[in-house]
Design a protein around this motif. Structure first.
Motif, short mmCIF file in Angstrom:
data_model
loop_
_atom_site.label_atom_id
_atom_site.label_comp_id
_atom_site.label_asym_id
_atom_site.label_seq_id
_atom_site.Cartn_x
_atom_site.Cartn_y
_atom_site.Cartn_z
N GLU A 1 -2.67 2.51 8.02
CA GLU A 1 -2.40 3.77 8.74
C GLU A 1 -2.07 3.49 10.20
OE1 GLU A 1 -2.25 7.01 8.08
OE2 GLU A 1 -2.93 7.10 6.01
N GLU B 1 0.82 -1.21 0.00
CA GLU B 1 0.00 0.00 0.00
C GLU B 1 0.86 1.26 0.00
OE1 GLU B 1 -3.38 0.55 2.50
OE2 GLU B 1 -3.93 -1.58 2.40
N ASN C 1 3.83 1.72 -1.10
CA ASN C 1 4.56 1.91 -2.35
C ASN C 1 3.68 2.09 -3.58
OD1 ASN C 1 7.27 1.77 -1.41
ND2 ASN C 1 6.94 -0.40 -1.03
N ASN C 2 2.42 1.66 -3.51
CA ASN C 2 1.62 1.64 -4.73
C ASN C 2 0.33 2.44 -4.72
OD1 ASN C 2 3.36 -0.22 -6.15
ND2 ASN C 2 2.64 -1.76 -4.71
N TYR C 3 -0.08 2.92 -3.55
CA TYR C 3 -1.37 3.58 -3.50
C TYR C 3 -1.27 4.97 -2.90
CZ TYR C 3 -2.87 -1.18 -4.37
OH TYR C 3 -3.03 -2.42 -4.91
N GLU C 4 -2.09 5.87 -3.41
CA GLU C 4 -2.11 7.24 -2.92
C GLU C 4 -2.76 7.32 -1.54
OE1 GLU C 4 -3.75 11.63 -4.30
OE2 GLU C 4 -3.72 9.98 -5.74
N TYR C 5 -3.81 6.52 -1.32
CA TYR C 5 -4.51 6.51 -0.04
C TYR C 5 -4.33 5.16 0.62
CZ TYR C 5 -6.56 10.68 -2.00
OH TYR C 5 -6.73 11.92 -2.56
#
Length: 76
Positions: A55, A43, A45-49
């Protein structure tokens, strides 16, 4: 002097952590809980959110680092 190491698995980071642990007062850890592997890395490395769960892992990592640093130094 500050050293930052980013590496793949099975490349000697546990050995490097041991060298720091035995020869310096710098707190040294080898990927303590919570682990930032698998889905967390994917997540980040590959996703904006990021998902709520990821988190929370990242927040826990930051807390761990803040609690375990010595004079602003920390090695993982």
């Amino acid at each position: 002097m500050k050293i930052f190491v980013c590496s793949t698995g099975r490349c000697g980071t546990a050995f490097f952590k041991g060298v720091f642990e035995r020869s310096t007062p710098i707190p040294s850890f080898h990927e303590p809980f919570p682990r930032g592997i698998g889905r967390v890395c994917e997540e980040v490395n590959n996703y904006e959110y990021l998902s709520y769960e990821v988190e929370q892992v990242l927040r826990a990592k930051v807390r761990f680092i803040r609690l375990n640093q010595k004079d602003g130094w920390y090695f993982e």
